[in-house]
Write an enzyme that holds these catalytic residues in place. Sequence first.
Site, PDB file in Angstrom:
ATOM      1  N   GLU A 154      -9.604  -0.719   4.907  1.00  0.00           N
ATOM      2  CA  GLU A 154     -10.122  -0.142   6.011  1.00  0.00           C
ATOM      3  C   GLU A 154     -11.534  -0.898   6.404  1.00  0.00           C
ATOM      4  O   GLU A 154     -12.161  -1.451   5.661  1.00  0.00           O
ATOM      5  CB  GLU A 154     -10.596   1.113   5.765  1.00  0.00           C
ATOM      6  CG  GLU A 154      -9.275   1.967   5.226  1.00  0.00           C
ATOM      7  CD  GLU A 154      -8.396   2.517   6.738  1.00  0.00           C
ATOM      8  OE1 GLU A 154      -8.464   1.739   7.790  1.00  0.00           O
ATOM      9  OE2 GLU A 154      -7.977   3.623   6.859  1.00  0.00           O
TER      10      GLU A 154
ATOM     11  N   HIS B  55      -7.086  -2.612  10.321  1.00  0.00           N
ATOM     12  CA  HIS B  55      -7.087  -2.781   8.628  1.00  0.00           C
ATOM     13  C   HIS B  55      -5.756  -3.273   8.596  1.00  0.00           C
ATOM     14  O   HIS B  55      -4.690  -3.689   9.272  1.00  0.00           O
ATOM     15  CB  HIS B  55      -6.796  -1.158   8.096  1.00  0.00           C
ATOM     16  CG  HIS B  55      -5.525  -0.423   8.343  1.00  0.00           C
ATOM     17  ND1 HIS B  55      -5.481   0.919   8.381  1.00  0.00           N
ATOM     18  CD2 HIS B  55      -4.338  -0.725   8.660  1.00  0.00           C
ATOM     19  CE1 HIS B  55      -4.131   1.446   8.492  1.00  0.00           C
ATOM     20  NE2 HIS B  55      -3.458   0.124   8.665  1.00  0.00           N
TER      21      HIS B  55
ATOM     22  N   ASN C  49      -6.879   0.105  13.880  1.00  0.00           N
ATOM     23  CA  ASN C  49      -8.617  -0.102  13.638  1.00  0.00           C
ATOM     24  C   ASN C  49      -8.695  -1.677  12.952  1.00  0.00           C
ATOM     25  O   ASN C  49      -9.689  -1.800  12.554  1.00  0.00           O
ATOM     26  CB  ASN C  49      -9.350   1.080  12.744  1.00  0.00           C
ATOM     27  CG  ASN C  49      -8.431   1.001  11.341  1.00  0.00           C
ATOM     28  OD1 ASN C  49      -7.372   0.198  11.092  1.00  0.00           O
ATOM     29  ND2 ASN C  49      -8.812   1.897  10.540  1.00  0.00           N
TER      30      ASN C  49
ATOM     31  N   ASP D 123       0.895  -1.241  -0.016  1.00  0.00           N
ATOM     32  CA  ASP D 123      -0.050  -0.013   0.148  1.00  0.00           C
ATOM     33  C   ASP D 123       0.890   1.057   0.075  1.00  0.00           C
ATOM     34  O   ASP D 123       2.122   1.293   0.161  1.00  0.00           O
ATOM     35  CB  ASP D 123      -1.056  -0.125   1.110  1.00  0.00           C
ATOM     36  CG  ASP D 123      -0.328  -0.187   2.420  1.00  0.00           C
ATOM     37  OD1 ASP D 123       1.153  -0.248   2.652  1.00  0.00           O
ATOM     38  OD2 ASP D 123      -0.714  -0.396   3.502  1.00  0.00           O
TER      39      ASP D 123
HETATM   40  C1  GLP Z   1      -0.193   1.277   8.185  1.00  0.00           C
HETATM   41  C2  GLP Z   1       0.104   0.451   6.735  1.00  0.00           C
HETATM   42  C3  GLP Z   1      -0.031  -0.900   6.931  1.00  0.00           C
HETATM   43  C4  GLP Z   1       0.358  -1.589   8.115  1.00  0.00           C
HETATM   44  C5  GLP Z   1      -0.501  -0.644   9.308  1.00  0.00           C
HETATM   45  C6  GLP Z   1      -0.121  -0.965  10.486  1.00  0.00           C
HETATM   46  O1  GLP Z   1      -0.681   2.414   7.866  1.00  0.00           O
HETATM   47  N1  GLP Z   1      -0.545   1.070   5.659  1.00  0.00           N
HETATM   48  O2  GLP Z   1       0.358  -1.464   5.754  1.00  0.00           O
HETATM   49  O3  GLP Z   1       0.593  -2.602   8.066  1.00  0.00           O
HETATM   50  O4  GLP Z   1      -0.883   0.327   8.855  1.00  0.00           O
HETATM   51  O5  GLP Z   1       1.319  -0.079  10.809  1.00  0.00           O
HETATM   52  P1  GLP Z   1       2.309  -0.092  11.965  1.00  0.00           P
HETATM   53  O6  GLP Z   1       3.030  -1.447  11.617  1.00  0.00           O
HETATM   54  O7  GLP Z   1       3.099   1.051  11.724  1.00  0.00           O
HETATM   55  O8  GLP Z   1       1.552  -0.181  13.187  1.00  0.00           O
END
Ligand code: GLP
Length: 240
Positions: free
Chosen positions: A143, A138, A136, A67
């Site tokens: 989302e 995702h 959340n 992403d």
């Molecule tokens: C982010 C990314 C995701 C990621 C998730 C968790 O915004 N877009 O691909 O896995 O949210 O992020 P983090 O590992 O910084 O907690």
Amino acid sequence: MKTYISPNYPQLCQAVAQNVIDCVKTKPDALICIAGGDTPLGVFAALVDAQKQGHVDFSRTQFLGIDEWLGLGKADKGSCREMVWHHFFDKLPLRDEQICFFDGLTSDPKAECQRVDRYIDRHGPIDCVVLGIGMNGHIGFNEPGVSLENTCHVVDLDAVTQAVSVKYFDTPREVKQGISLGLKTLLAAKNIVVMASGEKKSAIVAQTVNHPATVDIPSTLVKTVPQAALYVDNAAASAL
Ligand code: GLP
């Protein structure tokens, strides 16, 4: 869903990295997909180390990004592209054609989705994907409320995701949209690793495990496929 609990973050990252290494050893031209964000940073370090020590050979491996924030590129500290290149791709002797990654600076996001979908049609399905979990629930930028039928798509980011995003950036950023692989593509991966670390993720990890599968908490959907496993450290597992 099988759950693996490691005592701490470094050991969690070693376990996840070993899963990726096993995949590449079995299939040297595997299609590997590893999330951006903070969670996999230790996995990147472990994989770079394994490559340097000769424990894995990525010379035929394909890498696919999950992403990106729309409007941000490699020069923007905290973009997915900046993080993944800085911590991983720049440290490996990869050729450009081994990497497919969303261009967050595209002027035509729909065409960008089609470009990445075509790449997946040629190289997919994904052999191994390492997913983080958003606060959340995702996965990628899928989302709450997302469709199970999505392939690559543009996403209106959830309020939680927008609020959490400030942790990545050193200057204030307005991030309203993202671009992401869809659940149809992610859940078709042959091996799915869902990874979480730290106490702050303990509530969403507990929901992921205990709540019935629902699009309202996208991380619960990984339980609907047998090839998914949850990898957490003790802190992230503390509410289980
Ligand atoms: C982010 C990314 C995701 C990621 C998730 C968790 O915004 N877009 O691909 O896995 O949210 O992020 P983090 O590992 O910084 O907690």
